[in-house]
Design a protein around this motif. Structure first.
Motif, PDB file in Angstrom:
ATOM      1  N   LEU A 117      44.958  40.105  45.901  1.00 36.56           N
ATOM      2  CA  LEU A 117      44.457  38.793  45.475  1.00 36.56           C
ATOM      3  C   LEU A 117      45.536  37.743  45.645  1.00 36.56           C
ATOM      4  CD1 LEU A 117      42.138  37.193  44.093  1.00 36.56           C
ATOM      5  CD2 LEU A 117      43.182  37.805  41.898  1.00 36.56           C
ATOM      6  N   ARG A 118      45.165  36.631  46.288  1.00 38.59           N
ATOM      7  CA  ARG A 118      46.083  35.512  46.503  1.00 38.59           C
ATOM      8  C   ARG A 118      45.450  34.250  45.921  1.00 38.59           C
ATOM      9  NH1 ARG A 118      45.611  39.011  50.300  1.00 38.59           N
ATOM     10  NH2 ARG A 118      43.749  37.997  51.156  1.00 38.59           N
ATOM     11  N   LEU A 119      46.212  33.545  45.077  1.00 37.45           N
ATOM     12  CA  LEU A 119      45.715  32.335  44.423  1.00 37.45           C
ATOM     13  C   LEU A 119      46.749  31.223  44.510  1.00 37.45           C
ATOM     14  CD1 LEU A 119      44.287  33.980  41.186  1.00 37.45           C
ATOM     15  CD2 LEU A 119      42.919  32.989  43.027  1.00 37.45           C
ATOM     16  N   ARG A 120      46.273  30.007  44.703  1.00 35.91           N
ATOM     17  CA  ARG A 120      47.136  28.821  44.673  1.00 35.91           C
ATOM     18  C   ARG A 120      46.816  28.067  43.383  1.00 35.91           C
ATOM     19  NH1 ARG A 120      49.952  25.082  48.104  1.00 35.91           N
ATOM     20  NH2 ARG A 120      49.776  22.943  47.288  1.00 35.91           N
ATOM     21  N   LEU A 121      47.766  28.044  42.461  1.00 31.81           N
ATOM     22  CA  LEU A 121      47.571  27.413  41.163  1.00 31.81           C
ATOM     23  C   LEU A 121      48.026  25.962  41.216  1.00 31.81           C
ATOM     24  CD1 LEU A 121      48.873  30.291  38.854  1.00 31.81           C
ATOM     25  CD2 LEU A 121      46.639  30.019  39.954  1.00 31.81           C
ATOM     26  N   GLU A 122      47.290  25.105  40.538  1.00 31.65           N
ATOM     27  CA  GLU A 122      47.568  23.669  40.547  1.00 31.65           C
ATOM     28  C   GLU A 122      47.933  23.181  39.151  1.00 31.65           C
ATOM     29  OE1 GLU A 122      47.758  22.195  43.309  1.00 31.65           O
ATOM     30  OE2 GLU A 122      46.611  23.480  44.670  1.00 31.65           O
ATOM     31  N   LYS A 123      48.803  22.154  39.089  1.00 32.43           N
ATOM     32  CA  LYS A 123      49.137  21.546  37.801  1.00 32.43           C
ATOM     33  C   LYS A 123      47.937  20.867  37.166  1.00 32.43           C
ATOM     34  CE  LYS A 123      54.065  20.440  38.349  1.00 32.43           C
ATOM     35  NZ  LYS A 123      55.039  19.320  38.422  1.00 32.43           N
ATOM     36  N   PRO A 127      35.759  37.082  42.747  1.00 33.29           N
ATOM     37  CA  PRO A 127      34.768  38.095  43.133  1.00 33.29           C
ATOM     38  C   PRO A 127      35.344  39.498  42.914  1.00 33.29           C
ATOM     39  CG  PRO A 127      35.170  36.499  44.909  1.00 33.29           C
ATOM     40  CD  PRO A 127      36.268  36.332  43.912  1.00 33.29           C
ATOM     41  N   ILE A 128      34.601  40.365  42.209  1.00 32.42           N
ATOM     42  CA  ILE A 128      35.186  41.623  41.762  1.00 32.42           C
ATOM     43  C   ILE A 128      34.070  42.576  41.344  1.00 32.42           C
ATOM     44  CG2 ILE A 128      35.394  41.127  39.290  1.00 32.42           C
ATOM     45  CD1 ILE A 128      38.447  41.908  39.669  1.00 32.42           C
ATOM     46  N   PHE A 129      34.358  43.870  41.304  1.00 33.12           N
ATOM     47  CA  PHE A 129      33.451  44.842  40.702  1.00 33.12           C
ATOM     48  C   PHE A 129      33.825  44.943  39.225  1.00 33.12           C
ATOM     49  CE2 PHE A 129      33.904  46.510  45.156  1.00 33.12           C
ATOM     50  CZ  PHE A 129      32.608  46.213  45.582  1.00 33.12           C
ATOM     51  N   ASP A 130      33.132  44.187  38.384  1.00 34.89           N
ATOM     52  CA  ASP A 130      33.588  43.953  37.017  1.00 34.89           C
ATOM     53  C   ASP A 130      32.988  44.968  36.059  1.00 34.89           C
ATOM     54  OD1 ASP A 130      34.974  42.805  34.999  1.00 34.89           O
ATOM     55  OD2 ASP A 130      33.992  40.855  35.081  1.00 34.89           O
ATOM     56  N   GLN A 131      33.557  46.164  36.043  1.00 34.97           N
ATOM     57  CA  GLN A 131      33.122  47.218  35.130  1.00 34.97           C
ATOM     58  C   GLN A 131      34.307  48.133  34.864  1.00 34.97           C
ATOM     59  OE1 GLN A 131      30.262  48.491  38.343  1.00 34.97           O
ATOM     60  NE2 GLN A 131      30.827  50.552  37.605  1.00 34.97           N
ATOM     61  N   PRO A 132      34.387  48.720  33.652  1.00 29.95           N
ATOM     62  CA  PRO A 132      35.616  49.437  33.281  1.00 29.95           C
ATOM     63  C   PRO A 132      35.849  50.741  34.023  1.00 29.95           C
ATOM     64  CG  PRO A 132      33.953  49.622  31.551  1.00 29.95           C
ATOM     65  CD  PRO A 132      33.436  48.631  32.532  1.00 29.95           C
ATOM     66  N   ASP A 133      34.791  51.351  34.590  1.00 27.85           N
ATOM     67  CA  ASP A 133      34.986  52.653  35.231  1.00 27.85           C
ATOM     68  C   ASP A 133      35.219  52.556  36.725  1.00 27.85           C
ATOM     69  OD1 ASP A 133      32.385  51.821  35.627  1.00 27.85           O
ATOM     70  OD2 ASP A 133      31.505  53.811  35.457  1.00 27.85           O
ATOM     71  N   LEU A 134      35.391  51.355  37.256  1.00 29.80           N
ATOM     72  CA  LEU A 134      35.867  51.199  38.622  1.00 29.80           C
ATOM     73  C   LEU A 134      37.310  50.712  38.552  1.00 29.80           C
ATOM     74  CD1 LEU A 134      32.904  49.791  40.742  1.00 29.80           C
ATOM     75  CD2 LEU A 134      33.996  52.032  40.875  1.00 29.80           C
ATOM     76  N   LYS A 135      38.200  51.615  38.155  1.00 30.08           N
ATOM     77  CA  LYS A 135      39.618  51.277  38.076  1.00 30.08           C
ATOM     78  C   LYS A 135      40.158  51.058  39.483  1.00 30.08           C
ATOM     79  CE  LYS A 135      41.182  53.159  33.692  1.00 30.08           C
ATOM     80  NZ  LYS A 135      42.145  54.055  33.021  1.00 30.08           N
ATOM     81  N   ALA A 136      41.087  50.135  39.602  1.00 31.82           N
ATOM     82  CA  ALA A 136      41.607  49.773  40.918  1.00 31.82           C
ATOM     83  C   ALA A 136      43.096  49.505  40.837  1.00 31.82           C
ATOM     84  CB  ALA A 136      40.878  48.538  41.445  1.00 31.82           C
ATOM     85  N   ARG A 137      43.733  49.530  41.985  1.00 33.60           N
ATOM     86  CA  ARG A 137      45.122  49.099  42.121  1.00 33.60           C
ATOM     87  C   ARG A 137      45.107  47.640  42.591  1.00 33.60           C
ATOM     88  NH1 ARG A 137      48.732  53.604  42.345  1.00 33.60           N
ATOM     89  NH2 ARG A 137      47.596  55.587  42.375  1.00 33.60           N
ATOM     90  N   TYR A 138      45.886  46.795  41.906  1.00 35.30           N
ATOM     91  CA  TYR A 138      45.906  45.357  42.183  1.00 35.30           C
ATOM     92  C   TYR A 138      47.262  44.947  42.741  1.00 35.30           C
ATOM     93  CZ  TYR A 138      41.698  44.956  39.285  1.00 35.30           C
ATOM     94  OH  TYR A 138      40.432  45.084  38.768  1.00 35.30           O
ATOM     95  N   THR A 139      47.232  44.125  43.768  1.00 34.91           N
ATOM     96  CA  THR A 139      48.427  43.450  44.267  1.00 34.91           C
ATOM     97  C   THR A 139      48.161  41.953  44.199  1.00 34.91           C
ATOM     98  OG1 THR A 139      48.869  45.280  45.791  1.00 34.91           O
ATOM     99  CG2 THR A 139      50.055  43.227  46.171  1.00 34.91           C
ATOM    100  N   LEU A 140      49.013  41.219  43.494  1.00 32.47           N
ATOM    101  CA  LEU A 140      48.780  39.797  43.228  1.00 32.47           C
ATOM    102  C   LEU A 140      49.852  38.942  43.879  1.00 32.47           C
ATOM    103  CD1 LEU A 140      47.230  37.562  41.608  1.00 32.47           C
ATOM    104  CD2 LEU A 140      48.836  38.008  39.733  1.00 32.47           C
ATOM    105  N   SER A 141      49.412  37.834  44.498  1.00 25.18           N
ATOM    106  CA  SER A 141      50.314  36.808  45.024  1.00 25.18           C
ATOM    107  C   SER A 141      49.900  35.471  44.421  1.00 25.18           C
ATOM    108  CB  SER A 141      50.233  36.720  46.547  1.00 25.18           C
ATOM    109  OG  SER A 141      50.549  37.953  47.144  1.00 25.18           O
TER     110      SER A 141
END
Length: 836
Positions: free
Chosen positions: A33-39, A145-159
Motif C-alpha cells: 500500500l502506497r499513500l500520499r498524505l496531505e497537511k 480497497p481491501i478484503f475486510d474480514q478478520p480471517d483473511l490475515k495478510a502481510r502488509y508493506t506500507l509506503s
C-alpha cells in the motif's frame, strides 16, 4: 446476499456469507500500500495498492470491500481511478461498497491486482497537523480497497509520502527514509500475517521518545507540549509496557510474537487504547496523567497498558474467526490485565479491585431489557460496533475467572498455551478455545458455556432465613427456568462487623443451605466471586443500611454495597435511604477503591434518582461532608478523587462559588495541584451551573491553554457550554453533520454538558432528533459505540417526558435492528427506573 440491481453482487457492508466464501477461496494474501498524505484535511489522499493472493478456482468473481463515502466529507468523482488484474486493465465496477474483480480476469494460482484510488476520510481521523487510522472492526474498507474480514490475515508493506517535519508509525518498523524538499518518503517493513482491523499507521507532528525495556527497544510518539508532564510520566509508561511484556512471555511460554513495539499517544482518541500489531495507540490523557492522579487513575493506566499488551498474544497472534467472537480477545485481555498489575501495586486488594472493576458495569447491562449474551450472532460486519459493551469487557472476564477456578490455575494455563501454539498467526473460535482448555479434563463445559456465554442475563439469588439456617434460593428473573452454575462463598457478619468463616456455595438450579445465626447478618457473596442479583433478607439488609462501615473486610463491604445498589435499582430500598449510606462512606470509608466506587454511584444516585426538591434539601449536608474529606484526608490521591466528586455534585451557591475560587487560584487544596485539564473541568462545571462569570472564565482558560489539542477541545465544547439556549440548539443541530462528530470523545463530553440534569428540562427537546440520528450514527461509525451516543443524550434525564420520547421512537421504528434496540434499552434503563 443480493441487491435490487444485480442479484449476484454482495450486499453492502461485509456480509458473513461473503466473508465465508472469500475465506474458502483466498490464501497467501499480501498488500503493498502506497499513500500520499496531505497537511490540508480538505485535500484528497491518493493511494495505490498492489494485492497478491492465491485462489484454486476461477469460475466466480471476487469482491474487494471499499466504502469511502461512508461518513465522508464529500464524494470523489471516481473513488477508483484504475484497476489492473494480472497485468490487464479492467474497467472498475465499484457498486454497493464493493469493487469487482471479474472472474474472467482471475487465474488459478497467484493473482496480482493493482488498484489506484482516492482514500476515504472516515477512518483516517485527519487533523491539521496529524492523522491516524482506526480500522476496527470494518473501517479499513472506508479508507482503502481491501478484503475486510478478520480471517483473511495478510502481510502488509506500507509506503507513506508525508509532509516535511512529520513523524510516522506503522505496524512494521521504518526501514527507509528519503527527504526531498517539502516531502519525506517513508518505507515500513513487511508485517507478519495480521487481520485488517489491526493494520494501522499514524503520521504528523509528533515528538519521539525511545527506551529499552524487557530486552527490546520501545518508541513512544506524543504531542504533549508540557515538558514536566512528559518527564513525570514517560519512564513509568515504558516500565509498565516492559512489565506486561515480561509477564506475558513467562505466562504463555511464547516470546513477544512480533518484530517491534511502538506506542502513539493520540489526542481525543476514540478509545482508551487500540492494540494494533506492533503499534499500540492510546488516548494521550490515559497515559500522561496530571499532577495529582487518583489511585483509580494510576490503576487504570496500568490496567490499560496490560490490556493492550495482552492483545499481542490474545487477538493479534491468535485472532477470532469472525466478530461474533470479538469478546474472546477482550475477555483474555481484561482477565490478564487484572493479573499483570498485581506486582506493580502490592498495597492494593486486587480481588476487591476485580469486583469493583467488573461486576457493577456488567450488572448495569444484565439488569436491563437490552441484556444480551456474551457471544452474539453477527450477519454483517457493518453491525459489529453494536456488539461491544460491558458484557464482553466486564462480564466475560468474570465468567472466565470462574472457569479458571473450575479447571484449576495450572490446567487453565496449559490449555491457553495449547490454544496459542495451535493457532499462532491464524484464527480460532470460542469452541476451539474450549476444546483446548478441556483437554485432559473430565469436566463437561458445554452446559456451563451455554448458560454463561450463550444466554443473557443473570440469576437472582434470594436469601431466606429460618432459625439458625439460611437458604439461598436461585431463580431466573426472566421466567424461563434457566440456571447459572457457579461457586462462591457466603459468610455471616456479627454485629461488631467481624466476618464469620467462609462457607463454600455450589449453586445451580437447586437451593443451598448455609449456617446463619439470627444474631448475625448474612452476606451471600462475601468474596465477590459470585454473579447475580443477591437479594438480602430483611434483617441483613437493615444491618448493612445502618452499619455498612462497621463491616471489617473491605471486600465484604463492597459486596454488601453492590447488593444494596441492586436493592435500590429494583425498588427494594429508597434512593434517599441509600444516599445516607453513601454519605457515611464519604465521611468514614478508608479503602480508596471502595470510596471511589461509592462516589461514582453517588453521582448517579444524586442526579438521577433524587428529584429537584430532594437534592436541594440534601445538598448542604452532602457538600459539607465532601469538602471536609477533601480538607482532612492525608492522601493526595483521595483528596483528588473526592474533589472531583465535589466538583460534579456541587449545587448550592456556596459550593459553586468555591469552584470559582479554585479556578481563580484564590483557594487551594494542600497536596493537590490543579492541572490545565482540572481547570478546564472547573470551567465546564461552572458553565452548566450558569455561573455569571463562566463565559469570561472560558475565554481566559482558552488563552491560558498552551497545548493546542486541549485548546481545540475547549473550542469545540464552547457551543454546548453556552448559557444561551440558541447557541446550544445550533451546536446540537450541527451534530447532524458527520464531520461535526469526527472527534468522538469531544462529542460525548459535549452531549453530557448539553443534557446535564440542571439543563434537562431545556434539553428534552433534543431527544427526538438525537434518537432519529441513531441509525445514521451507526452507519457512519463516527461514534463507534452506538451506546455512547445514546448514553450521552440520555445522561441527564429522569423524567416521564424522556421516557415518552424513547417510547415514541421505538413505536415509530418497528424495523429497528434488534442490536440497536438492545443498546437503546440499555441506555434507557436508568431513565425508566428513575422515572418510576
Amino acid at each position: 446476499m443480493s441487491t435490487d440491481t444485480d442479484p449476484s453482487r454482495p450486499e453492502t457492508g461485509v456480509p458473513l456469507v461473503l466473508a465465508q466464501e472469500r475465506a474458502s477461496r483466498i490464501s497467501d494474501l499480501h498488500y503493498e500500500l502506497r499513500l500520499r498524505l496531505e497537511k490540508d484535511p480538505g485535500q484528497p489522499i491518493l493511494g495505490s495498492s498492489t494485492i497478491r493472493f492465491a485462489i484454486a478456482e476461477t469460475g466466480r468473481p471476487i469482491y474487494l470491500d471499499f466504502a469511502p463515502e461512508i461518513g465522508g466529507r464529500g464524494r470523489a468523482e471516481s473513488w477508483v481511478s484504475s484497476l489492473t488484474v494480472n497485468g490487464e486493465a479492467v474497467e472498475p465496477v465499484h457498486e454497493s461498497e464493493h469493487v469487482e474483480l471479474p472472474a474472467q480476469a482471475l487465474r488459478s494460482g497467484t493473482n496480482e491486482v493493482v488498484i489506484d484510488f482516492v482514500a476515504g476520510d472516515t477512518s483516517l481521523n485527519r487533523q491539521e497537523d496529524f492523522l491516524y487510522t482506526l480500522f476496527v472492526p470494518d473501517r479499513a474498507r472506508t479508507a482503502v480497497p481491501i478484503f475486510d474480514q478478520p480471517d483473511l490475515k495478510a502481510r502488509y508493506t506500507l509506503s507513506l509520502d508525508v509532509p516535511a517535519g512529520w513523524e510516522a508509525v506503522a505496524n512494521g518498523a521504518e526501514v527507509g527514509r528519503r527527504e526531498t524538499g517539502e516531502r519525506i518518503a517513508l518505507e515500513f517493513a513487511e508485517t507478519l500475517p495480521i487481520p485488517t482491523y489491526l493494520f494501522a499507521f499514524a503520521a504528523g507532528k509528533f515528538e519521539v521518545a525511545v527506551a529499552e525495556r524487557a530486552g527490546r527497544t520501545l518508541r513512544l510518539l506524543h504531542r504533549e507540549s508540557d515538558a514536566e508532564k512528559v518527564a513525570r510520566n514517560l519512564e513509568t509508561v515504558f516500565d509498565l509496557h516492559g512489565t506486561a511484556l515480561e509477564w506475558l512471555e513467562d505466562y504463555t511460554g511464547i516470546d513477544y510474537p512480533f518484530a517491534k513495539l511502538d506506542v502513539a499517544l493520540i489526542p481525543a482518541f476514540q478509545y482508551g487504547g487500540m492494540e494494533h500489531v506492533g503499534s499500540i495507540f492510546y488516548r494521550d490523557r490515559s497515559l500522561f496523567l496530571d499532577d495529582t492522579p487518583t489511585q483509580s487513575d494510576l490503576l487504570g493506566r496500568a490496567s490499560l497498558i496490560a490490556h493492550e499488551v495482552a492483545h499481542m498474544w490474545f487477538g493479534n497472534l491468535v485472532t477470532m474467526t469472525w466478530f461474533d467472537d470479538v469478546w474472546l480477545k477482550e475477555v483474555m485481555a481484561n482477565l490478564f490485565a487484572a493479573k499483570i498489575v498485581h506486582p506493580s501495586f502490592p498495597e492494593v486488594d486486587h480481588d476487591l479491585r476485580f469486583l469493583l472493576a467488573h461486576h457493577p458495569r456488567a450488572y448495569g447491562v444484565d439488569r436491563t431489557a437490552g441484556a444480551h449474551p456474551i457471544r452474539q450472532e453477527l450477519d454483517n460486519l457493518a453491525e459489529a460496533g453494536s456488539l461491544y459493551g460491558a458484557i464482553i469487557y466486564q462480564k466475560a472476564p468474570i465468567v472466565l475467572r470462574q472457569l479458571e477456578e473450575r479447571l484449576g490455575e495450572e490446567r487453565f494455563r496449559a490449555g491457553l498455551r495449547r490454544y496459542l501454539e495451535r493457532y499462532s498467526y491464524g484464527n480460532a473460535t470460542w469452541q476451539e478455545l474450549v476444546a483446548a482448555l478441556a483437554e485432559g479434563s473430565e469436566l463437561d463445559l458445554s452446559a456451563w458455556s451455554n448458560a454463561w456465554v450463550s444466554e443473557p442475563g443473570r440469576p437472582q439469588v434470594a436469601v431466606e432465613r429460618s432459625g439458625p439456617v439460611a437458604t439461598l434460593r436461585p431463580n431466573d428473573p426472566g421466567g424461563r427456568s434457566r440456571s447459572w452454575p457457579q461457586s462462591f462463598s457466603a459468610a455471616t457478619v456479627a454485629p461488631s462487623g467481624e466476618l464469620g468463616a467462609l462457607q463454600a456455595v455450589e449453586i445451580d438450579a437447586e437451593s443451598v443451605r448455609v449456617d446463619a445465626p439470627l444474631s448475625d447478618a448474612l452476606l451471600p457473596d462475601a468474596t465477590g466471586l459470585g454473579y447475580g442479583d443477591f437479594v438480602l433478607d430483611e434483617a441483613s439488609r437493615a444491618f448493612f443500611l445502618e452499619e455498612l462501615q462497621e463491616v471489617q473486610s473491605p471486600l465484604a463491604r463492597a459486596s454488601a454495597w453492590l447488593a444494596l445498589w441492586d436493592d435500590m435499582q429494583e425498588g427494594r430500598v429508597a434512593p434517599e435511604r441509600l444516599l445516607a449510606v453513601a454519605l457515611r462512606a464519604v465521611e468514614e470509608e478508608s479503602n480508596e477503591l471502595l470510596l471511589s466506587r461509592i462516589l461514582g454511584d453517588l453521582r448517579e444516585l444524586y442526579w438521577r434518582f433524587l428529584n429537584r426538591e430532594e437534592r436541594q434539601r440534601l445538598a448542604p449536608e452532602l457538600e459539607r461532608a465532601l469538602w471536609e474529606r477533601v480538607e482532612t484526608d492525608r492522601r493526595a490521591t483521595v483528596k483528588s478523587s473526592v474533589l472531583r466528586a465535589y466538583r460534579d455534585l456541587a449545587l448550592t451557591d456556596e459550593a459553586t462559588a468555591r469552584l470559582a475560587e479554585l479556578w481563580r487560584g484564590s483557594l487551594a487544596v494542600p497536596g493537590v495541584t490543579l492541572s490545565p485539564s482540572d481547570r478546564t473541568a472547573l470551567v465546564v462545571a461552572l458553565s452548566v451551573r450558569a455561573h455569571p462569570d463562566a463565559k469570561s472564565m472560558l475565554e481566559d482558560q482558552l488563552r491560558q491553554l498552551e497545548n493546542v489539542d486541549q485548546r481545540r477541545r475547549l473550542e469545540f465544547l464552547r457551543g454546548a457550554l453556552s448559557a444561551r439556549a440558541e447557541d446550544r440548539t445550533a451546536f446540537f443541530a450541527n451534530l447532524a453533520d458527520p464531520a461535526a462528530r469526527a472527534r468522538e470523545p469531544w462529542v460525548l463530553e459535549a452531549l453530557r454538558a448539553l443534557h446535564h440534569p440542571l439543563r434537562a428540562e431545556s434539553a428534552i427537546r433534543f431527544l427526538p432528533e438525537a434518537l432519529e440520528l441513531l441509525e445514521e450514527v451507526q452507519r457512519t461509525g463516527d461514534i463507534f459505540f452506538p451506546l455512547g451516543w445514546l448514553s450521552g443524550n440520555l445522561s441527564g434525564h429522569s423524567s416521564s417526558e424522556a421516557v415518552e420520547a424513547i417510547d415514541a421512537y421505538v413505536a415509530g421504528h418497528p424495523d429497528l435492528s434488534p442490536k440497536l434496540l438492545g443498546k437503546l434499552e440499555q441506555a434507557a434503563d436508568p431513565v425508566r427506573r428513575a422515572a418510576r
